[in-house]
Write a protein that holds these residues in place. Structure first.
Motif, PDB file in Angstrom:
ATOM      1  N   CYS A   1       7.435 -10.740  23.418  1.00 18.87           N
ATOM      2  CA  CYS A   1       6.519 -11.835  23.718  1.00 18.87           C
ATOM      3  C   CYS A   1       7.281 -13.008  24.322  1.00 18.87           C
ATOM      4  N   ALA A   2       8.398 -13.358  23.702  1.00 19.46           N
ATOM      5  CA  ALA A   2       9.214 -14.455  24.211  1.00 19.46           C
ATOM      6  C   ALA A   2       9.721 -14.158  25.613  1.00 19.46           C
ATOM      7  N   ALA A   3      10.099 -12.901  25.861  1.00 15.15           N
ATOM      8  CA  ALA A   3      10.583 -12.512  27.188  1.00 15.15           C
ATOM      9  C   ALA A   3       9.491 -12.673  28.236  1.00 15.15           C
ATOM     10  N   MET A   4       8.255 -12.314  27.877  1.00 15.59           N
ATOM     11  CA  MET A   4       7.163 -12.435  28.845  1.00 15.59           C
ATOM     12  C   MET A   4       6.855 -13.900  29.136  1.00 15.59           C
ATOM     13  N   LEU A   5       6.805 -14.725  28.111  1.00 13.77           N
ATOM     14  CA  LEU A   5       6.510 -16.139  28.332  1.00 13.77           C
ATOM     15  C   LEU A   5       7.600 -16.799  29.181  1.00 13.77           C
ATOM     16  N   SER A   6       8.842 -16.422  28.920  1.00 12.24           N
ATOM     17  CA  SER A   6       9.943 -16.964  29.715  1.00 12.24           C
ATOM     18  C   SER A   6       9.871 -16.496  31.163  1.00 12.24           C
ATOM     19  N   ALA A   7       9.575 -15.206  31.362  1.00 10.96           N
ATOM     20  CA  ALA A   7       9.505 -14.654  32.713  1.00 10.96           C
ATOM     21  C   ALA A   7       8.328 -15.233  33.494  1.00 10.96           C
ATOM     22  N   LEU A   8       7.217 -15.472  32.818  1.00 10.91           N
ATOM     23  CA  LEU A   8       6.079 -16.098  33.488  1.00 10.91           C
ATOM     24  C   LEU A   8       6.449 -17.494  33.969  1.00 10.91           C
ATOM     25  N   LYS A   9       7.138 -18.229  33.115  1.00  6.42           N
ATOM     26  CA  LYS A   9       7.549 -19.583  33.490  1.00  6.42           C
ATOM     27  C   LYS A   9       8.479 -19.561  34.701  1.00  6.42           C
ATOM     28  N   THR A  10       9.294 -18.526  34.796  1.00 10.44           N
ATOM     29  CA  THR A  10      10.253 -18.426  35.893  1.00 10.44           C
ATOM     30  C   THR A  10       9.606 -17.967  37.195  1.00 10.44           C
ATOM     31  N   HIS A  11       8.682 -17.011  37.105  1.00 10.65           N
ATOM     32  CA  HIS A  11       8.252 -16.302  38.308  1.00 10.65           C
ATOM     33  C   HIS A  11       6.830 -16.610  38.797  1.00 10.65           C
ATOM     34  N   MET A  12       5.995 -17.260  38.000  1.00 12.52           N
ATOM     35  CA  MET A  12       4.625 -17.495  38.456  1.00 12.52           C
ATOM     36  C   MET A  12       4.556 -18.677  39.416  1.00 12.52           C
ATOM     37  N   PRO A  13       3.775 -18.533  40.475  1.00 10.30           N
ATOM     38  CA  PRO A  13       3.592 -19.654  41.408  1.00 10.30           C
ATOM     39  C   PRO A  13       2.729 -20.746  40.786  1.00 10.30           C
ATOM     40  N   GLU A  14       2.737 -21.886  41.412  1.00 11.44           N
ATOM     41  CA  GLU A  14       1.942 -23.009  40.933  1.00 11.44           C
ATOM     42  C   GLU A  14       0.461 -22.644  40.921  1.00 11.44           C
ATOM     43  N   GLY A  15      -0.229 -23.082  39.890  1.00 18.16           N
ATOM     44  CA  GLY A  15      -1.666 -22.806  39.785  1.00 18.16           C
ATOM     45  C   GLY A  15      -2.010 -21.688  38.829  1.00 18.16           C
ATOM     46  N   VAL A  16      -1.024 -20.885  38.415  1.00 20.84           N
ATOM     47  CA  VAL A  16      -1.259 -19.828  37.427  1.00 20.84           C
ATOM     48  C   VAL A  16      -1.093 -20.413  36.027  1.00 20.84           C
ATOM     49  N   ARG A  17      -2.044 -20.135  35.151  1.00 20.44           N
ATOM     50  CA  ARG A  17      -1.982 -20.601  33.763  1.00 20.44           C
ATOM     51  C   ARG A  17      -2.011 -19.394  32.825  1.00 20.44           C
ATOM     52  N   TRP A  18      -1.411 -19.540  31.650  1.00 24.52           N
ATOM     53  CA  TRP A  18      -1.386 -18.431  30.703  1.00 24.52           C
ATOM     54  C   TRP A  18      -1.391 -18.939  29.274  1.00 24.52           C
ATOM     55  N   SER A  19      -1.852 -18.062  28.374  1.00 28.82           N
ATOM     56  CA  SER A  19      -1.854 -18.376  26.945  1.00 28.82           C
ATOM     57  C   SER A  19      -0.444 -18.200  26.393  1.00 28.82           C
ATOM     58  N   GLU A  20      -0.191 -18.811  25.248  1.00 26.21           N
ATOM     59  CA  GLU A  20       1.105 -18.690  24.581  1.00 26.21           C
ATOM     60  C   GLU A  20       0.859 -18.234  23.145  1.00 26.21           C
ATOM     61  N   PRO A  21       0.677 -16.922  22.958  1.00 31.86           N
ATOM     62  CA  PRO A  21       0.273 -16.398  21.646  1.00 31.86           C
ATOM     63  C   PRO A  21       1.354 -16.564  20.589  1.00 31.86           C
ATOM     64  N   GLU A  22       0.904 -16.677  19.345  1.00 34.59           N
ATOM     65  CA  GLU A  22       1.807 -16.731  18.202  1.00 34.59           C
ATOM     66  C   GLU A  22       1.995 -15.357  17.583  1.00 34.59           C
ATOM     67  N   GLY A  23       1.352 -14.340  18.145  1.00 35.48           N
ATOM     68  CA  GLY A  23       1.463 -12.984  17.618  1.00 35.48           C
ATOM     69  C   GLY A  23       0.673 -12.025  18.486  1.00 35.48           C
ATOM     70  N   GLY A  24       0.475 -10.815  17.966  1.00 35.33           N
ATOM     71  CA  GLY A  24      -0.325  -9.828  18.681  1.00 35.33           C
ATOM     72  C   GLY A  24       0.436  -9.134  19.793  1.00 35.33           C
ATOM     73  N   MET A  25      -0.311  -8.770  20.856  1.00 37.98           N
ATOM     74  CA  MET A  25       0.264  -7.957  21.924  1.00 37.98           C
ATOM     75  C   MET A  25      -0.059  -8.456  23.323  1.00 37.98           C
ATOM     76  N   PHE A  26      -0.741  -9.612  23.457  1.00 32.00           N
ATOM     77  CA  PHE A  26      -1.319  -9.955  24.753  1.00 32.00           C
ATOM     78  C   PHE A  26      -1.028 -11.382  25.185  1.00 32.00           C
ATOM     79  N   VAL A  27      -0.909 -11.526  26.518  1.00 26.32           N
ATOM     80  CA  VAL A  27      -0.906 -12.821  27.177  1.00 26.32           C
ATOM     81  C   VAL A  27      -2.033 -12.791  28.204  1.00 26.32           C
ATOM     82  N   TRP A  28      -2.764 -13.892  28.300  1.00 27.57           N
ATOM     83  CA  TRP A  28      -3.947 -14.004  29.152  1.00 27.57           C
ATOM     84  C   TRP A  28      -3.648 -14.942  30.315  1.00 27.57           C
ATOM     85  N   LEU A  29      -3.808 -14.441  31.529  1.00 23.79           N
ATOM     86  CA  LEU A  29      -3.531 -15.233  32.723  1.00 23.79           C
ATOM     87  C   LEU A  29      -4.810 -15.679  33.412  1.00 23.79           C
ATOM     88  N   THR A  30      -4.820 -16.909  33.865  1.00 20.85           N
ATOM     89  CA  THR A  30      -5.875 -17.413  34.740  1.00 20.85           C
ATOM     90  C   THR A  30      -5.246 -17.672  36.110  1.00 20.85           C
TER      91      THR A  30
END
Length: 405
Positions: A308-337
């Protein structure tokens, strides 16, 4: 034979699961898939199950292979009751029905509560499997927003205008599928207030409760309900649990916990549908849960937390401006807008063709088919290195789509 002419009207509400179709992509070795919300098979407690099956066949083979009671295997229901007490839900085995995964529990509850035209309150978005289970009983859906401004009178009036009544509120309060979001204590209390005002039950889908990676645990809704009502027999919350995300999805063992009066009705459905869940599977789950549940789930939390931490870090690094995402405290999913104007279904086609990555377009999780600018990513089956590569590819696809738009 004109089969279409004899199918029941409810079949028009039943559609193939987009997720189940996307899972076929897992057979293509060059595709990096963030689509399936499934446990990592490399983390299954294989040896513990091997030992459990050997123990069962050495001493209880006849019982394991025989018909059994519809309520479920007694020692397993006792273990669940003890675990429910650990999370603040005092109950006995008589408050528990074993089902073939929590998916069957959702189907039974839809059958129990919905008449055609009745209203189910669900999130926007919500779990696709819940919509699939409820759809067969021909409900109307209304948007449930915990903490929102709509009151009970508004929901009730809208349901009456549609020719039915509000029958229940369905929520997955911890690390929800698909958003990864968690309801706050205030939102849970507010949902109970709404349910009391409407005099309806709450279906609490707790599939991911054991997978908290950070933050303070929040009491389950059934826990809060019991504190208000004085005991489980007076509660209005029906708790759906499962071993699919912790021990084994393939054995298909879940449960419903609730007042005995409700369990008794669900038992009748179980008898009519499949008599009982597989006895051998229940016995194996009981053996393994008793032996390793606490250390095994601790290992899962550590492993999935890193992903989960790896995905949140990678999203911060690689997503272009205007993409938003959830930051879950558990589970299996991240939600992108996605940025305005992009369609996740179109993006998926491009992602598969040009970057060989897969995800689930968000519209599948909306009862009205909206949310076309959203998508779900699952981090459960990918290593941190693969997640980094996949998010880099996804960022490339989104940038290309923005240029093309």
């Amino acid at each position: 034979m004109d089969w279409q002419g004899v199918f029941a009207s409810r079949m028009g509400r039943m559609k193939a699961s987009e997720i189940r179709e996307l899972l076929k992509l897992l057979d293509q070795p060059d595709v990096i898939s963030f689509a399936g919300g499934i446990p990592d098979p490399g983390l299954f407690p294989t040896e513990a199950f091997r030992e459990a099956f050997e123990t069962i066949f050495a001493g209880s083979a006849a019982a394991a292979l025989q018909y059994s009671v519809s309520e479920g295997y007694g020692p397993l229901r006792d273990w669940i009751a003890q675990d429910m007490a650990r999370i603040g839900v005092p109950c006995t085995r008589d408050n528990i029905l074993i089902t073939s995964g929590s998916q069957q529990a959702l189907d039974y509850l839809g059958k129990l509560l919905i008449s055609p035209g009745d209203t189910a309150l669900v999130g926007w978005p919500t779990y696709l499997g819940a919509l699939g289970a409820f759809n067969a009983y021909e409900p109307r859906y209304d948007q449930l927003t915990p903490g929102g401004n709509r009151g009970a009178a508004d929901f009730a009036a809208a349901a009456r205008a549609a020719g039915g009544a509000v029958k229940f509120a369905y929520v997955s309060p911890d690390f929800a599928n698909p958003t990864g979001e968690t309801l706050s204590l205030r939102e849970r209390e507010g949902l109970l207030d709404l349910a009391e005002a409407l005099d309806i039950p709450i279906i609490e889908d707790a599939a991911y409760l054991a997978l908290r990676y950070r933050g303070e645990a929040i009491p389950p809704i059934l826990n809060l309900d019991i504190a208000r009502s004085g005991g489980i027999e007076s509660a209005r919350t029906l708790y759906c649990g499962t071993f699919s995300k912790t021990l084994s999805p393939g054995l298909r063992v879940g449960w419903v916990c609730g007042p005995k009066a409700v369990i008794a009705r669900l038992v009748l459905m179980k008898q009519a549908a499949d008599l009982h869940s597989a006895t051998l599977n229940q016995m194996a789950i009981a053996e393994v849960a008793a032996a390793i549940y606490a250390p095994h789930t601790a290992m899962l939390r550590e492993t999935y937390s890193a992903r989960c931490a790896a995905m949140l870090s990678a999203l911060k690094t690689h997503m272009p401006e205007g993409v938003r995402w959830s930051e879950p405290e558990g589970g299996m999913f991240v939600w992108l807008t996605l940025p305005k104007g992009l369609d996740a279904a179109v993006l998926l086609k491009r992602a598969l063709e040009t970057q060989r990555i897969a995800f689930v377009p968000g519209a599948a999780f909306y009862a009205d088919g909206s949310g076309r600018d959203t998508l779900r990513l699952s981090f459960s089956c990918a290593s941190p290195a693969l997640i980094e590569d996949g998010m880099k590819r996804l960022g490339t696809v989104i940038r290309e789509a923005l240029v093309a738009a």
